[in-house]
Design an enzyme around this catalytic site. Structure first.
Site, PDB file in Angstrom:
ATOM      1  N   HIS A 453       0.827  -1.211   0.000  1.00  0.00           N
ATOM      2  CA  HIS A 453       0.000   0.000   0.000  1.00  0.00           C
ATOM      3  C   HIS A 453       0.861   1.261   0.000  1.00  0.00           C
ATOM      4  CE1 HIS A 453      -3.533  -2.444   1.964  1.00  0.00           C
ATOM      5  NE2 HIS A 453      -3.249  -2.814   0.716  1.00  0.00           N
ATOM      6  N   TYR A 454       2.017   1.180  -0.625  1.00  0.00           N
ATOM      7  CA  TYR A 454       2.901   2.351  -0.679  1.00  0.00           C
ATOM      8  C   TYR A 454       2.267   3.446  -1.532  1.00  0.00           C
ATOM      9  CZ  TYR A 454       4.297  -0.562  -4.701  1.00  0.00           C
ATOM     10  OH  TYR A 454       4.297  -1.355  -5.818  1.00  0.00           O
TER      11      TYR A 454
END
Length: 518
Positions: A453-454
């Site tokens: 989920h960067y």
């Protein structure tokens, strides 16, 4: 976004990878892990290791992250929508447009039911049932896997486009954006891309005033593409002999990745595979999720451990210069020493919401096919570490809840063993006292991995304006997760897809008004 814009305009969509259709590793939930551990050039995922030592992946296939992720679908909170300044009415029209086409209610397996009931028992309430909405308590969210375990990706949304106006090229690896710099302000006019045979091509936008280029390459790819095209910190670009189109010190800065820590829960009986279906949304800044059913054979234990596999785990205890292929192989070998029974079960995942720790992305070289150098600085901010410790304490309570007793017997001693096993499975560094505050801190640091989920690198107000137009140049936008300051909801894919539809409609309405017919 391409499907929406094609209703009224000619759209060329360039995808660097192939298609998800017919790829059994992408298409079926049972093969979820296989794409992530496939490091071949043809893989739908491109493997990279951040300087923190955490294994990670980025999509290299039409449909992007929806083609390689765990499938969980949940919306951003209303507070998030308000904070970023989106039109709430249009947001609430755009989510359903996606949901009607590719989102499903999950087949709710007994393991996930036990997780839900356990979360409620330990106080993560109320029970919000099945919902796409983000709200405190425990919920079951949507999934892009149907009841047969087949994945439905964003690539399927292209079927809603106007086929007469929409051209999609696959294996088209964009090298850089072409600019006309003869005016007062540089103007994007086209792109250079290579085909599957390595032959260079150029594609130019129409000379009509409102023609433009939209970069949607994700939180790694979009800042990477801007830098390669000459938009970024002047000093960094000049070091690699890249002509500076616009000096912007913020490109690639303020990157974030939500830290994830997992605890293995060996069960007394086999369970069916399930990816993320249930989530506990706490008020502590931690999300609790679960998956199950990995490694049901001795062969699979030797190649993967699902969400927390050796190949997609982390090597933070090995210095960067020593992260050789030999070290990685030794790392995998150590996992084989774990008992087979340990993986007749599942994982409890504790994810930090809205991490304060920030990192950055810089160029490694000028080859677009190579990964840039990425640093996330996990747990560099003490507040993130405090959240992690709270999350692990919730997990400790969860695995001892009465609803888990049908699957496993977890007393205090057993929980300590689970934490020790989790450390061994990740990096073979076992904390001496798992219930000690300092040891919990060490557990968080030693077992941090990613849930992919960067975000960040092209923030609104720094790299792009509120309409996602790149600052300092004409006819260029960036619209994707690289513009997010925080990851939306518990899992971002719903909002990333929503944003594509949202901006497509917004652009059409601004240009055409009611005649847009949308």
């Amino acid at each position: 976004m391409a499907a929406t814009l094609s209703q009224n305009y000619s759209v060329l969509l360039l995808e660097r990878g192939g298609v998800p259709f017919g790829n059994i590793n992408v298409s079926f939930m049972s093969n979820f892990h296989l794409t992530l551990v496939d490091t071949s050039p043809a893989s739908a995922s491109q493997y990279f290791v951040s300087t923190d030592g955490v294994f990670n992946a980025r999509a290299r296939v039409l449909g992007g992250g929806t083609s390689i992720n765990a499938g969980f679908y949940t919306r951003a909170s209303t507070r998030y929508v308000k904070r970023v300044g989106w039109d709430a009415k249009l947001v609430n029209e755009s989510y359903p447009w996606v949901e009607k086409q590719i989102v499903h209610e999950p087949v709710f397996e007994p393991w996930q039911r036990a997780v839900r009931d356990g979360l409620l028992e330990v106080g993560i309430s109320p029970d919000n049932g099945f919902t796409y909405d983000h709200m405190y308590g425990t919920k079951v969210g949507g999934t892009i896997f149907d009841k047969y375990g087949r994945r439905h990706t964003a690539a399927e949304l292209l079927s809603s486009g106007n086929q007469q106006n929409l051209t999609v090229l696959i294996h088209a690896r964009v090298q850089k954006i072409i600019f006309d710099t003869t005016g007062k302000k540089p103007r994007a006019i086209g792109v250079i891309f290579k085909d599957e045979n390595g032959v260079d091509h150029e594609a130019f936008i129409s000379r009509r005033r409102r023609s433009e280029i939209i970069i949607s390459c994700g939180a790694i790819g979009s800042p990477h593409m801007l830098l390669l095209s000459g938009i970024g910190p002047k000093e960094d670009l000049e070091k690699l002999n890249i002509s500076v189109v616009h000096d912007n010190k913020f490109v690639g800065k303020h990157m974030s990745d939500n830290p994830l820590n997992t605890v293995y829960v060996p069960l007394t009986r086999p369970v069916k595979q399930s990816l993320i279906e249930t989530v506990g949304i706490t008020k502590m800044g931690v999300y609790i999720e679960a998956s199950s059913g990995y490694s049901q054979s001795s062969d699979s234990i030797h190649c993967h451990h699902g969400v927390a596999s050796a190949e997609i785990g982390q090597l933070s205890t090995i210095p960067p210069k020593r992260r050789t292929q030999e070290a990685i192989n030794a790392f995998k070998q150590n996992k084989k020493n774990l008992p087979h029974e340990a993986f007749h079960g599942g994982f409890i995942l504790a994810k930090i919401a809205h991490p304060k720790s920030k990192g950055h992305l810089i160029l490694n070289n000028t080859n677009p096919d190579d990964n840039p150098i990425v640093t996330f600085n996990y747990f560099s901010h003490p507040r993130d570490l405090q959240k992690c410790m709270k999350g692990i304490r919730i997990v400790e309570k969860l695995v001892r809840s009465k609803h888990f007793l049908n699957f496993t017997k977890c007393d205090k001693v057993t929980v300590d063993k689970l934490l020790n096993m989790s450390v061994a499975a990740n990096v073979n560094m076992i904390p001496k006292h798992t219930n000690d505050t300092k040891s919990l801190k060490q557990f968080c640091k030693d077992t941090v991995i990613t849930i992919w989920h960067y975000h960040g690198g092209c923030h609104v107000g720094q790299v792009v304006n509120k309409d996602y137009v790149v600052r300092g140049v004409h006819r260029l936008r960036v619209i994707d997760g690289s513009t997010f300051r925080e990851s939306p909801g518990t899992n971002p894919q719903a909002t990333v897809m929503m944003l594509g539809r949202y901006m497509g409609v917004k652009i059409l309405r601004e240009r055409l008004g009611r005649s847009a017919g949308i």
